[in-house]
Scaffold this motif. Structure first.
Motif, PDB file in Angstrom:
ATOM      1  N   PRO A 141       0.804  -1.227   0.000  1.00 17.43           N
ATOM      2  CA  PRO A 141       0.000   0.000   0.000  1.00 17.43           C
ATOM      3  C   PRO A 141       0.833   1.272   0.000  1.00 17.43           C
ATOM      4  O   PRO A 141       0.458   2.262  -0.644  1.00 17.43           O
ATOM      5  N   THR A 142       1.962   1.276   0.688  1.00 19.02           N
ATOM      6  CA  THR A 142       2.822   2.459   0.676  1.00 19.02           C
ATOM      7  C   THR A 142       3.300   2.768  -0.734  1.00 19.02           C
ATOM      8  O   THR A 142       3.277   3.926  -1.183  1.00 19.02           O
ATOM      9  N   ALA A 143       3.738   1.739  -1.464  1.00 14.05           N
ATOM     10  CA  ALA A 143       4.219   1.945  -2.834  1.00 14.05           C
ATOM     11  C   ALA A 143       3.123   2.503  -3.729  1.00 14.05           C
ATOM     12  O   ALA A 143       3.350   3.438  -4.509  1.00 14.05           O
ATOM     13  N   GLY A 144       1.917   1.946  -3.617  1.00 15.08           N
ATOM     14  CA  GLY A 144       0.807   2.439  -4.427  1.00 15.08           C
ATOM     15  C   GLY A 144       0.450   3.873  -4.103  1.00 15.08           C
ATOM     16  O   GLY A 144       0.204   4.692  -5.008  1.00 15.08           O
ATOM     17  N   ALA A 145       0.412   4.193  -2.813  1.00 17.02           N
ATOM     18  CA  ALA A 145       0.057   5.557  -2.414  1.00 17.02           C
ATOM     19  C   ALA A 145       1.095   6.564  -2.896  1.00 17.02           C
ATOM     20  O   ALA A 145       0.758   7.684  -3.314  1.00 17.02           O
ATOM     21  N   LEU A 146       2.381   6.207  -2.854  1.00 17.74           N
ATOM     22  CA  LEU A 146       3.427   7.107  -3.333  1.00 17.74           C
ATOM     23  C   LEU A 146       3.291   7.371  -4.833  1.00 17.74           C
ATOM     24  O   LEU A 146       3.431   8.513  -5.293  1.00 17.74           O
ATOM     25  N   ALA A 147       3.022   6.316  -5.608  1.00 21.76           N
ATOM     26  CA  ALA A 147       2.851   6.496  -7.049  1.00 21.76           C
ATOM     27  C   ALA A 147       1.681   7.419  -7.348  1.00 21.76           C
ATOM     28  O   ALA A 147       1.754   8.288  -8.229  1.00 21.76           O
ATOM     29  N   ASN A 148       0.596   7.255  -6.599  1.00 20.58           N
ATOM     30  CA  ASN A 148      -0.586   8.080  -6.836  1.00 20.58           C
ATOM     31  C   ASN A 148      -0.363   9.525  -6.401  1.00 20.58           C
ATOM     32  O   ASN A 148      -0.841  10.462  -7.054  1.00 20.58           O
ATOM     33  N   ALA A 149       0.380   9.713  -5.316  1.00 19.14           N
ATOM     34  CA  ALA A 149       0.705  11.078  -4.885  1.00 19.14           C
ATOM     35  C   ALA A 149       1.633  11.760  -5.880  1.00 19.14           C
ATOM     36  O   ALA A 149       1.536  12.976  -6.112  1.00 19.14           O
TER      37      ALA A 149
END
Length: 754
Positions: free
Chosen positions: A721-729
């Motif tokens: 989830p951290t990786a996905g959230a960073l990409a989206n941010a």
């Protein structure tokens, strides 16, 4: 029982490296037990008998109560686990579980972790299984032991068992009579299989579970005390250093031993095929001699490495096994828009802060190895095979190491120590790898490619989903001697066991490749490569980091294409109520959607349920981007977690925060450097990890406790989830979709400048 703030007495379990406790009891199951099921925990196959398959957690594989809890006649209580402490604080949490159901203050319990001469065989400490498997086993074993002791006391007193109270190893009757656990254990045989049901306490009465106790492993670590295998000092201990080949498959042609044996402190040079080591009386003397030995060695060239420019394309030709892990086809509304994307992950290394280390001693035909391996029993078996020794003559004792989180060099350096110790009977031998060896001979986490295609209907709902991934093995754990790197270099080398995919629902490269969202038409395919361009194995979360990164990035793309808020879009496609709870909680605590937007900053959101079996995690992040350099920093994050019954709130918060930081480092910065000749990431400048100045200002963790619910592993749950959230941010901050990790740096700067 005492108050939680009174129940830790660190002096009772201060780690002693100069000795070990030998316990005389058998871990053998009854002879009639038949192996009908196999549990594979990241490579360690553990048999479950038909007679024990209804038991809780690791009691399935270790059903005897006295394999977990022993009580001496003088009332001393010793609790065992087959799991190990890796810096996660799990040793404290497991102690809490046992203390709760034994109705004892933790300070009264001696708690011992994995040791092939004492503890139950729980395979590996991996996959966020420790609390779920060992914790569940201890919860039930402790409850059953307490119940048996109370029943025995009731028989002695001639009163109903429910009238007795057990507290701090003492059983009290209403009339004032009492009996200690030590006396009561003489009335009952604990060498019996556990039962399928346990007299568990009402979670509402818990006094230890659910509290944040001081971690028992921390004091010596923060005061410079003896904490790690790297710190061990035994009487007469010698120090060894290894000369590793210059490249994979290189073979030793000749070595000038005479030039090295004259150096101060050198005791012996050990050579077996291409395995080469020097032993000295002092550690620095061993280092100096190792450098000289390396300079006086000549090697025949080994094999070439893959071209980093083409390795991701080559994965598609190397992947010879097609495994369809999900397929669903329902009638739905017609699609109005279709999107596609490809995501790339490069090789990463573990980057253990402390180079791998082991101490071994061979005496009178018996080998003892102190190791920070995550699986002392699989290691014991492989060492016995490598050395042609009976398993009962090899003992592996877990000793914490400085840095791990997956299959690093711990097992390999233990094999080095074992081989050298057997060549020098009677002497404890300490072997520690050099930094460049730790980096260049790591078991890397694989490069991966994922592709996803999905369509939306007119209402913005996903009507079909097709996902494919290409990867080599995420799991080359020790299942035979050939999986030990030194064993492949011997004059008579051992061959590694073949690479095989880990099956769902755990999965390996395909871990978390099946979305938890409601998708009426879905196909998910794992293309597995049994051959590996680079040596790879397990690292924290395995394929979940890349798969959740890909899935959550693409869900965001679909949400934007549909014109729907990303959080609302996720809720539209989520039926699991516990998943909805963490999504809504993370959004609420973060203040989603953010109204006060700052230039150069972006916000992102993502969700995952680790392995679709363990803890639920939703995360909202805010990042900053320096467009001129491509530098990205995670500024702050809010994470919501549902791990079922919470044992240690601080323990889960620490694991989630650590996972967010580590995943941020992987996702934004890390990438193994290599060329067709050799690995080039040999130090911290050639393999940069997150520095202190880049650590987030805040990572707030919000826990949903569910008393009485099963424990759900949380240690690796925040990685994806951290990786996905960073990409989206990052998209929110730059309007550019970056689909290749690492996301930050020069590549990002060039994309932004386009």
């Amino acid at each position: 029982m005492k108050r939680p703030d009174e129940i830790i007495d660190e002096s009772r379990r201060h780690f002693i490296v100069s000795g070990a406790l030998f316990v005389g009891f058998t871990l053998a199951a009854p002879r009639h037990a038949r192996a009908d099921e196999v549990i594979a925990d990241e490579g360690a196959a553990i048999h479950v008998s038909q007679a024990t398959e209804a038991l809780a957690g690791s009691l399935k594989t270790n059903p005897l109560l006295d394999a977990w809890i022993r009580i001496s006649p003088d009332g001393k209580v010793t609790v065992f686990t087959g799991k190990v402490e890796l810096g996660t604080g799990v040793r404290t949490a497991l102690l809490q579980v046992a203390a709760e159901e034994l109705n004892m203050a933790p300070s009264l319990i001696t708690f011992l972790t994995a040791d092939t001469g004492a503890s139950p065989d729980e395979g590996l400490t991996a996959g966020s299984h420790t609390i779920a498997d060992s914790g569940t086993a201890l919860l039930n074993a402790a409850a059953q032991v307490r119940g048996l002791l109370v029943s025995a006391a009731a028989g002695r007193f001639g009163v109903p068992a429910k009238s007795l109270v057990a507290s701090d190893a003492l059983i009290l009757a209403p009339d004032g009579r009492s009996i200690s656990y030590g006396d009561a254990v003489g009335l009952v045989d604990l060498h019996r299989n556990a039962s399928a049901t346990s007299p568990l306490k009402d979670p509402a009465t818990f006094q230890v579970i659910g509290t944040s106790l001081p971690r028992v492993d921390i004091p010596s670590k923060v005061t410079g005390g003896i904490s790690y295998v790297q710190d061990m000092q035994l009487p007469g201990m010698l120090h060894a250093r290894i000369v590793m080949p210059p490249s994979y498959g290189a073979t030793l042609v000749e070595v000038d031993e005479a030039a090295v044996t004259k150096l101060p402190g050198v005791v012996r040079i050990v050579r077996n095929g291409s395995l080469l080591a020097v032993v000295a009386t002092g550690e620095w003397q061993a280092v100096v001699a190792q450098r000289a030995l390396s300079n006086h060695s000549r090697w025949r060239a080994g094999r070439a490495l893959p071209d980093p420019a083409t390795v991701h394309r080559e994965l598609k030709t190397l992947a010879t096994q097609r495994i369809e892990i999900a397929a669903q086809h329902d009638a739905v509304a017609p699609a109005t828009r279709t999107l596609s994307a490809t995501y790339i992950k490069r090789y990463l290394l573990h980057g253990s802060i402390g180079p791998s280390c082991s101490v071994a001693r061979f005496d009178d035909g018996t080998l003892t190895v102190w190791t920070h391996s995550q699986g002392v029993y699989p290691l014991r078996d492989a060492l016995a095979e490598m050395l042609s020794m009976p398993k009962n003559k090899v003992r592996c004792i877990h000793t914490e190491g400085s840095g791990c989180y997956g299959h690093n060099g711990a097992d390999d350096v233990a094999a080095h120590a074992a081989l050298i110790a057997c060549a020098m009977p009677g002497h404890p031998v300490r072997v520690q790898w050099m930094r460049e060896q730790e980096h260049t001979w790591d078991h890397f986490t694989p490069a991966m490619v994922t592709e996803v295609h999905a369509s939306l209907d007119a209402t913005g709902h996903i009507v079909d989903w097709e996902y494919a991934l290409w990867s080599s093995s995420h799991n080359e754990r020790i299942v035979n001697a050939g999986r030990l790197t030194p064993a492949t270099m011997l004059e008579k080398p051992f061959a590694p066991a073949p690479s095989v995919p880990m099956l769902q629902p755990e999965g390996g490269g395909d871990r978390n490749a099946i979305p938890l969202y409601t998708l009426p038409n879905m196909r998910v395919t794992n293309y597995f490569s049994p051959t590996m361009p680079l040596p790879t194995s397990a690292m924290r979360s395995l394929g979940a980091h890349t798969n959740i990164f890909s899935i959550e990035s693409f869900v965001d793309e679909l949400a934007h294409a549909a014109g729907i808020d990303p959080v609302q879009f996720r809720l539209m496609h989520m039926q699991d109520p516990r998943a909805r709870d963490v999504i809504e909680l993370a959004a609420k605590q973060f203040g989603w959607p953010r109204r006060d937007r700052t230039p150069g900053r972006g916000v992102g959101f993502a969700f995952g349920k680790y392995k679709n079996l363990m803890a639920y995690v939703a995360i909202a992040v805010e990042i900053s981007v320096v467009r001129e350099t491509g530098h990205v920093r995670l500024e702050n994050a809010h994470v919501a977690v549902d791990a079922g019954q919470i044992v240690s709130p601080d323990g889960i918060r620490n694991q989630i925060q650590g996972g967010v930081v580590q995943s941020t480092s992987w996702t934004l910065y890390e990438s193994l450097q290599y060329d067709t000749q050799r690995i080039r990431s040999f130090d911290w400048s050639s393999y940069p990890i997150m520095r202190f100045q880049s650590v987030p200002d805040s990572v707030d963790v919000h826990l949903i406790d569910r008393p009485g619910a099963p424990f759900l592993g949380a240690a690796e749950a925040s990685m994806g989830p951290t990786a996905g959230a960073l990409a989206n941010a990052l998209f929110d901050a730059t309007s550019v979709r970056v689909r290749e990790m690492p996301l930050a740096g020069d590549a990002l700067r060039r994309l932004i400048d386009v």
